[in-house]
Design a protein around this motif. Structure first.
Motif, PDB file in Angstrom:
ATOM      1  N   GLU A 178      26.875  69.217  25.079  1.00 28.53           N
ATOM      2  CA  GLU A 178      26.738  70.383  24.212  1.00 28.53           C
ATOM      3  C   GLU A 178      26.056  71.551  24.916  1.00 28.53           C
ATOM      4  N   ASN A 179      25.112  71.254  25.813  1.00 27.62           N
ATOM      5  CA  ASN A 179      24.341  72.302  26.469  1.00 27.62           C
ATOM      6  C   ASN A 179      24.381  72.128  27.985  1.00 27.62           C
ATOM      7  N   PRO A 180      24.705  73.175  28.732  1.00 24.46           N
ATOM      8  CA  PRO A 180      24.823  73.044  30.184  1.00 24.46           C
ATOM      9  C   PRO A 180      23.513  72.641  30.842  1.00 24.46           C
ATOM     10  N   GLY A 181      23.618  71.670  31.738  1.00 28.15           N
ATOM     11  CA  GLY A 181      22.471  71.287  32.545  1.00 28.15           C
ATOM     12  C   GLY A 181      21.475  70.368  31.872  1.00 28.15           C
ATOM     13  N   GLN A 182      21.696  70.003  30.609  1.00 29.12           N
ATOM     14  CA  GLN A 182      20.702  69.199  29.895  1.00 29.12           C
ATOM     15  C   GLN A 182      21.014  67.707  29.905  1.00 29.12           C
ATOM     16  N   VAL A 183      22.220  67.336  30.311  1.00 29.96           N
ATOM     17  CA  VAL A 183      22.615  65.937  30.256  1.00 29.96           C
ATOM     18  C   VAL A 183      22.948  65.437  31.660  1.00 29.96           C
ATOM     19  N   GLU A 184      22.319  64.349  32.054  1.00 27.11           N
ATOM     20  CA  GLU A 184      22.668  63.686  33.309  1.00 27.11           C
ATOM     21  C   GLU A 184      23.418  62.413  32.966  1.00 27.11           C
ATOM     22  N   PHE A 185      24.563  62.222  33.578  1.00 26.50           N
ATOM     23  CA  PHE A 185      25.415  61.089  33.246  1.00 26.50           C
ATOM     24  C   PHE A 185      25.244  59.974  34.267  1.00 26.50           C
ATOM     25  N   HIS A 186      25.175  58.742  33.764  1.00 30.23           N
ATOM     26  CA  HIS A 186      25.032  57.585  34.628  1.00 30.23           C
ATOM     27  C   HIS A 186      26.376  57.255  35.280  1.00 30.23           C
ATOM     28  N   THR A 187      26.336  56.389  36.255  1.00 26.82           N
ATOM     29  CA  THR A 187      27.540  55.995  36.980  1.00 26.82           C
ATOM     30  C   THR A 187      27.882  54.542  36.654  1.00 26.82           C
ATOM     31  N   ILE A 188      29.165  54.286  36.413  1.00 33.93           N
ATOM     32  CA  ILE A 188      29.656  52.922  36.200  1.00 33.93           C
ATOM     33  C   ILE A 188      30.114  52.361  37.546  1.00 33.93           C
ATOM     34  N   LYS A 189      29.696  51.145  37.846  1.00 40.16           N
ATOM     35  CA  LYS A 189      30.021  50.543  39.143  1.00 40.16           C
ATOM     36  C   LYS A 189      31.508  50.215  39.254  1.00 40.16           C
ATOM     37  N   LYS A 190      32.014  50.323  40.462  1.00 45.14           N
ATOM     38  CA  LYS A 190      33.417  49.989  40.714  1.00 45.14           C
ATOM     39  C   LYS A 190      33.705  48.526  40.362  1.00 45.14           C
ATOM     40  N   GLN A 191      32.743  47.632  40.640  1.00 40.26           N
ATOM     41  CA  GLN A 191      32.951  46.210  40.360  1.00 40.26           C
ATOM     42  C   GLN A 191      33.190  45.963  38.864  1.00 40.26           C
ATOM     43  N   SER A 192      32.538  46.745  38.012  1.00 47.40           N
ATOM     44  CA  SER A 192      32.715  46.576  36.570  1.00 47.40           C
ATOM     45  C   SER A 192      34.103  47.028  36.124  1.00 47.40           C
ATOM     46  N   TRP A 193      34.539  48.170  36.656  1.00 45.14           N
ATOM     47  CA  TRP A 193      35.894  48.629  36.374  1.00 45.14           C
ATOM     48  C   TRP A 193      36.923  47.609  36.869  1.00 45.14           C
ATOM     49  N   ASP A 194      36.729  47.100  38.059  1.00 45.06           N
ATOM     50  CA  ASP A 194      37.676  46.133  38.639  1.00 45.06           C
ATOM     51  C   ASP A 194      37.766  44.873  37.784  1.00 45.06           C
ATOM     52  N   ALA A 195      36.622  44.414  37.265  1.00 40.32           N
ATOM     53  CA  ALA A 195      36.623  43.213  36.431  1.00 40.32           C
ATOM     54  C   ALA A 195      37.455  43.430  35.172  1.00 40.32           C
ATOM     55  N   LEU A 196      37.324  44.630  34.569  1.00 40.55           N
ATOM     56  CA  LEU A 196      38.090  44.930  33.359  1.00 40.55           C
ATOM     57  C   LEU A 196      39.592  44.927  33.641  1.00 40.55           C
ATOM     58  N   VAL A 197      39.988  45.536  34.734  1.00 43.27           N
ATOM     59  CA  VAL A 197      41.417  45.638  35.044  1.00 43.27           C
ATOM     60  C   VAL A 197      41.992  44.278  35.440  1.00 43.27           C
TER      61      VAL A 197
END
Length: 436
Positions: free
Chosen positions: A270-289
């Protein structure tokens, strides 16, 4: 005298001729329908129940209610349970909304006589708190329900978000506890919380297949993880990125869980610069697929350019990408490098730098790409033709605004549409901005 006699005879024969033609018409109708059918066909009250029921199923609710007052037989059909399996409550404040509203008397009649017949229920409310509270009051009275699908739809914010958490949770608890067979829930932009999700899971874990709950700020990663751990039949899930976690993806990838078919993730700031987003690991994505190889992973981005840093640094199995705000060239370059499963890409805006190299990289590495949409961007005609040539006929949807395409020394806009049509194997033209 002779003429007078002929005139009298003619006048006497005229009524007989008229009567004779009427009799012939009556005989004609009678031979087609049968004389008894001619009289009974006009008796609509004697139609079989299943015929009236079929007619009622095509009528709007208001017309159905009016028809029910024609006779006792039609009124009986009006209350047949099959007509009340699916219902949408429309709640609005006449002074502030253009929406129609379900009459209060009808609502009470439904609660009194048809609550146990309702199976597919939705609530469409306007932005007022009063309408949202009215929806909660109705939910609180569905104590004998057996609802299978539930949808809460706000036509504008804030609506449900202005209802107290306690009131909203209490209303949902009634439905979650009494239904026992919920398979689909769509409750975006609501004060849903973790305790409510636990009640949902405790009573509907065996039947829940779809959960759509974007923009529910009181739900935590632990709350949604509880759903994934217990609801092993969950096939579709929609949520905000802030509650997406490595643990959730791994839970959805467990042997107990069925193959996930659709995962929608809304990435919103909603507001620029106020939210830092976490990172999802590649291993987690790979497990789902690995667990769900055909899963569609859809991501909607509404971020400012400086907030994209956490995304697509590593290979990400996203299949559909939609950017509602401007996205940088660097970001599109990372998509070309790290999104090999990409099927659809829509870019609302980019800026004034041509995207030739980025599009060509996407065409080269994203072999499943079948749909592309470009809004306020810039691409040279030569670069665009090269992109289309590399994709070929697999581009089943190609929506490009004419203003996006920059003519160059090799291609004008007139020649461009011929070249693109040749590579696509069908006639194609760029989209035109309406002039009204």
């Amino acid at each position: 005298m002779k003429r007078a006699r002929q005139k009298v005879v003619a006048e006497n024969e005229a009524p007989q001729t008229s009567q004779k033609s009427k009799k012939q018409k009556t005989c004609l109708y009678g031979s087609v329908f049968g004389e008894s059918d001619l009289h009974t066909s006009m008796d609509w009250g004697s139609l079989p129940h299943h015929v009236i029921l079929r007619i009622f199923q095509f009528l709007p609710l208001v017309d159905r209610a009016r028809a029910s007052s024609v006779c006792r037989r039609w009124n009986d059909v009006f209350h047949i349970p099959d007509l009340w399996r699916r219902f949408e409550f429309e709640l609005s404040q006449p002074a502030t909304s253009y929406l129609k509203s379900t009459h209060p008397d009808l609502i009470q009649q439904i609660i009194k006589r048809h609550a146990d017949h309702l199976q597919y229920v939705s609530f469409k409310v306007d932005s007022s708190t009063e309408s949202a509270e009215a929806a909660c009051n109705i939910l609180s009275q569905l104590v004998n329900c057996s609802i299978k699908t539930l949808g809460l739809i706000s036509t504008a914010k804030p609506s449900f978000m202005n209802v107290s958490k306690a009131h909203f949770a209490s209303a949902l608890t009634v439905v979650f506890v009494n239904s026992k067979s919920l398979s689909s829930i769509k409750i975006d932009d609501t004060p849903l919380d973790d305790p409510s999700l636990k009640v949902l899971v405790a009573n509907n874990s065996d039947t829940l297949k779809l959960l759509k709950m974007s923009s529910c700020p009181y739900v935590s990663p632990a709350g949604i993880l509880c759903v994934a751990d217990q609801c092993h039949g969950l096939k579709e899930l929609a949520l905000n990125y802030y509650i997406l976690s490595d643990e959730l993806l791994l839970a959805l990838s467990s042997e107990k869980h069925v193959d996930l078919e659709h995962l929608r993730i809304d990435v919103v700031s909603e507001n620029p610069g106020q939210v830092e987003f976490h990172t999802i690991k590649k291993q987690s994505w790979d497990a789902l697929v690995r667990h769900s190889p055909k899963v569609n992973i859809v991501m909607y981005f509404f971020l400012y350019e400086e907030e994209f840093d956490a995304f697509f640094r590593e290979e990400t199995p996203v299949t559909h990408l939609y950017f509602g705000r401007a996205v940088s060239k660097a970001m599109l370059g990372r998509i070309g490098m790290n999104c090999p499963r990409l099927i659809e890409l829509v870019v609302c805006a980019n800026g004034l730098q041509p995207l030739d190299a980025e599009l060509i990289q996407i065409a080269e590495r994203c072999k499943n790409l079948t749909a592309m949409g470009l809004g306020e961007c810039e691409v040279t005609c030569r670069g665009f033709i090269e992109f289309v040539k590399m994709c070929g006929g697999r581009l089943t949807q190609l929506s490009i605004m004419e203003e996006v395409l920059i003519p160059d020394n090799d291609y004008s806009l007139d020649r461009l549409h011929l070249e693109v049509s040749k590579h696509l194997g069908r006639m194609w033209f760029p989209d035109m901005m309406p002039t009204w």
